[in-house]
Design a protein around this motif. Structure first.
Motif, PDB file in Angstrom:
ATOM      1  N   GLU A 124       0.766  -1.241   0.122  1.00 19.23           N
ATOM      2  CA  GLU A 124      -0.068  -0.142   0.058  1.00 19.23           C
ATOM      3  C   GLU A 124       0.713   1.229   0.192  1.00 19.23           C
ATOM      4  N   GLU A 125       1.909   1.169   0.662  1.00 14.29           N
ATOM      5  CA  GLU A 125       2.929   2.174   0.705  1.00 14.29           C
ATOM      6  C   GLU A 125       3.544   2.742  -0.653  1.00 14.29           C
ATOM      7  N   TRP A 126       3.948   1.618  -1.321  1.00 19.10           N
ATOM      8  CA  TRP A 126       4.379   1.558  -2.431  1.00 19.10           C
ATOM      9  C   TRP A 126       3.563   2.278  -3.601  1.00 19.10           C
ATOM     10  N   ILE A 127       2.313   1.795  -3.643  1.00 13.90           N
ATOM     11  CA  ILE A 127       1.198   2.517  -4.586  1.00 13.90           C
ATOM     12  C   ILE A 127       0.801   3.869  -4.256  1.00 13.90           C
ATOM     13  N   ARG A 128       0.804   4.035  -3.026  1.00 14.86           N
ATOM     14  CA  ARG A 128       0.348   5.505  -2.493  1.00 14.86           C
ATOM     15  C   ARG A 128       1.585   6.330  -2.699  1.00 14.86           C
ATOM     16  N   GLN A 129       2.778   5.969  -2.694  1.00 11.59           N
ATOM     17  CA  GLN A 129       3.612   7.011  -2.915  1.00 11.59           C
ATOM     18  C   GLN A 129       3.752   7.326  -4.637  1.00 11.59           C
ATOM     19  N   ALA A 130       3.571   6.279  -5.421  1.00 11.87           N
ATOM     20  CA  ALA A 130       3.585   6.351  -6.716  1.00 11.87           C
ATOM     21  C   ALA A 130       2.332   7.173  -7.264  1.00 11.87           C
ATOM     22  N   GLY A 131       1.309   6.916  -6.652  1.00  8.70           N
ATOM     23  CA  GLY A 131       0.011   7.696  -6.869  1.00  8.70           C
ATOM     24  C   GLY A 131       0.104   9.090  -6.498  1.00  8.70           C
ATOM     25  N   SER A 132       0.870   9.411  -5.560  1.00  9.85           N
ATOM     26  CA  SER A 132       0.928  10.759  -4.938  1.00  9.85           C
ATOM     27  C   SER A 132       1.955  11.482  -6.082  1.00  9.85           C
ATOM     28  N   GLU A 133       2.862  10.848  -6.919  1.00  4.55           N
ATOM     29  CA  GLU A 133       3.520  11.487  -7.490  1.00  4.55           C
ATOM     30  C   GLU A 133       2.958  11.678  -8.742  1.00  4.55           C
ATOM     31  N   LEU A 134       2.093  10.850  -9.299  1.00  8.68           N
ATOM     32  CA  LEU A 134       1.470  11.105 -10.462  1.00  8.68           C
ATOM     33  C   LEU A 134       0.380  12.699 -10.143  1.00  8.68           C
ATOM     34  N   GLY A 171       8.849 -15.845  -7.952  1.00  9.24           N
ATOM     35  CA  GLY A 171       9.612 -14.740  -8.623  1.00  9.24           C
ATOM     36  C   GLY A 171       9.896 -13.840  -7.196  1.00  9.24           C
ATOM     37  N   ALA A 172      10.959 -12.675  -7.702  1.00  7.59           N
ATOM     38  CA  ALA A 172      11.222 -11.755  -6.621  1.00  7.59           C
ATOM     39  C   ALA A 172      11.266 -10.373  -7.490  1.00  7.59           C
ATOM     40  N   ARG A 173      10.693  -9.333  -6.785  1.00  5.28           N
ATOM     41  CA  ARG A 173      10.890  -7.958  -7.179  1.00  5.28           C
ATOM     42  C   ARG A 173       9.867  -7.762  -8.164  1.00  5.28           C
ATOM     43  N   ILE A 174       9.589  -6.684  -9.011  1.00  2.00           N
ATOM     44  CA  ILE A 174       8.704  -6.089  -9.922  1.00  2.00           C
ATOM     45  C   ILE A 174       9.100  -6.337 -11.203  1.00  2.00           C
ATOM     46  N   ILE A 194       0.402  -4.063 -12.496  1.00  2.00           N
ATOM     47  CA  ILE A 194       1.740  -4.243 -12.187  1.00  2.00           C
ATOM     48  C   ILE A 194       2.005  -5.758 -11.761  1.00  2.00           C
ATOM     49  N   TYR A 195       3.207  -6.453 -12.363  1.00  2.00           N
ATOM     50  CA  TYR A 195       3.369  -7.782 -11.955  1.00  2.00           C
ATOM     51  C   TYR A 195       4.327  -7.960 -10.939  1.00  2.00           C
ATOM     52  N   VAL A 196       4.147  -8.648  -9.956  1.00  2.00           N
ATOM     53  CA  VAL A 196       4.842  -8.717  -8.977  1.00  2.00           C
ATOM     54  C   VAL A 196       5.297  -9.876  -8.305  1.00  2.00           C
ATOM     55  N   GLY A 197       6.410 -10.225  -7.959  1.00  2.00           N
ATOM     56  CA  GLY A 197       7.114 -11.913  -7.608  1.00  2.00           C
ATOM     57  C   GLY A 197       6.580 -11.742  -6.281  1.00  2.00           C
ATOM     58  N   ALA A 198       6.122 -13.095  -5.921  1.00  2.00           N
ATOM     59  CA  ALA A 198       5.865 -13.487  -4.575  1.00  2.00           C
ATOM     60  C   ALA A 198       6.612 -13.177  -3.353  1.00  2.00           C
ATOM     61  N   ARG A 199       8.163 -13.202  -3.718  1.00  5.83           N
ATOM     62  CA  ARG A 199       9.260 -13.193  -2.929  1.00  5.83           C
ATOM     63  C   ARG A 199       9.706 -11.513  -2.776  1.00  5.83           C
ATOM     64  N   THR A 200       9.004 -10.668  -3.373  1.00  4.46           N
ATOM     65  CA  THR A 200       9.087  -9.303  -3.403  1.00  4.46           C
ATOM     66  C   THR A 200       9.216  -8.643  -1.988  1.00  4.46           C
ATOM     67  N   THR A 201      10.499  -8.092  -1.676  1.00  3.16           N
ATOM     68  CA  THR A 201      10.657  -7.586  -0.066  1.00  3.16           C
ATOM     69  C   THR A 201      10.192  -6.137  -0.111  1.00  3.16           C
ATOM     70  N   ARG A 202       9.996  -5.561   1.088  1.00  2.00           N
ATOM     71  CA  ARG A 202       9.585  -4.035   1.427  1.00  2.00           C
ATOM     72  C   ARG A 202      10.608  -3.307   0.699  1.00  2.00           C
ATOM     73  N   GLU A 203      11.901  -3.566   0.661  1.00  2.00           N
ATOM     74  CA  GLU A 203      12.781  -2.873   0.069  1.00  2.00           C
ATOM     75  C   GLU A 203      12.809  -2.814  -1.080  1.00  2.00           C
ATOM     76  N   GLN A 234      12.204   0.620  -3.686  1.00  2.00           N
ATOM     77  CA  GLN A 234      13.219   1.038  -4.689  1.00  2.00           C
ATOM     78  C   GLN A 234      12.918   0.859  -6.153  1.00  2.00           C
ATOM     79  N   ASP A 235      11.399   0.185  -6.059  1.00  2.00           N
ATOM     80  CA  ASP A 235      10.985   0.160  -7.529  1.00  2.00           C
ATOM     81  C   ASP A 235      10.842   1.354  -8.301  1.00  2.00           C
ATOM     82  N   TRP A 236      10.722   1.128  -9.912  1.00  2.00           N
ATOM     83  CA  TRP A 236      10.457   2.220 -10.740  1.00  2.00           C
ATOM     84  C   TRP A 236       9.158   1.722 -11.336  1.00  2.00           C
ATOM     85  N   VAL A 237       8.757   0.707 -11.575  1.00  2.00           N
ATOM     86  CA  VAL A 237       7.744   0.282 -12.492  1.00  2.00           C
ATOM     87  C   VAL A 237       6.547   1.063 -12.085  1.00  2.00           C
ATOM     88  N   ALA A 238       5.915   0.886 -10.954  1.00  2.00           N
ATOM     89  CA  ALA A 238       4.827   1.589 -10.738  1.00  2.00           C
ATOM     90  C   ALA A 238       4.544   3.076 -10.984  1.00  2.00           C
TER      91      ALA A 238
END
Length: 232
Positions: free
Chosen positions: A1-11, A37-40, A55-64, A68-72
């Protein structure tokens, strides 16, 4: 949620800077979990009745990884420009790539130094992939040649120089995209070039497009960075 919220606020920051750009009241965003998978790995804007992004996300994606993601933010930045018909890959991907950095700098997620460092690194990747080919050829054969970084970052370099020249004329790339979005979700390359020239007060689009699209891709890189005082 934090990841998507940040990208949305930047849009939203980009929409607001477009001086009345046509913000969408609702965006549907679907996160698809990929087993094992890991990461986005990637995302895409879906051409639905209302704007939607997957947006496709690997099941082992970590909070970090998420932070650090740029895809969203890249995919959401496609909603900050009109849908070009017919499609122009170097421009659409270039705009989203340029704004994925600009938006993160405006939000404070990137410092000024981080913005330039990421941009210089990205255009360096693109230049290495491009070889002797022109950006026009790379864009037309993108899915055949798989030189995606060359197209994305070649287009971003064009967007950077266009923004610089528009700001020198008292306008901005934000203003161009905002004006186009106010007329509707779709535009042509001719609409884009006409709006650029109107705000620049001269035939700026053809001047820059010729320099970026013809001849070796990234030939504008060294002169532009030197003029801006950026050490590559």
């Amino acid at each position: 949620e934090e990841w998507i919220r940040q990208a949305g606020s930047e849009l939203l920051l980009v929409w607001r800077s477009q001086r009345g750009g046509r913000a969408h009241p609702r965006i549907a965003l679907t996160v698809v979990i990929l087993p094992g998978g890991a990461r986005i790995p990637f995302g895409q804007v879906l051409r639905s009745r209302g704007p939607s992004v997957a947006i496709y996300v690997g099941a082992r994606t970590t909070r970090e990884d998420f932070l650090q993601d740029w895809v969203a933010v890249h995919e959401l930045m496609h909603l900050a420009h009109p849908r070009f018909d017919p499609r122009v890959d170097w421009l659409t991907e270039g705009l989203a790539t340029y704004y994925q950095g600009v938006a993160r700098a405006r939000s404070g997620r990137f410092s000024e130094r981080q913005f330039w460092s990421r941009l210089v690194r990205g255009v360096g990747w693109g230049k290495s992939e491009a070889g002797e080919r022109s950006l026009s050829v790379l864009s037309q054969r993108m899915h055949e040649l798989h030189r995606y970084r060359a197209v994305y970052w070649g287009g971003a370099l064009f967007a950077l120089e266009l923004d610089v020249e528009l700001r020198r004329a008292g306008s901005s790339l934000d203003a161009v995209l905002g004006a186009l979005l106010r007329t509707g979700p779709e535009a042509s390359l001719e609409d884009f070039s006409r709006e650029v020239d109107a705000l620049a007060g001269r035939a700026l689009y053809a001047e820059l497009a010729t320099n970026h699209l013809e001849g070796h891709a990234f030939r504008a890189l060294a002169p532009l960075l030197s003029r801006l005082g950026v050490d590559s």
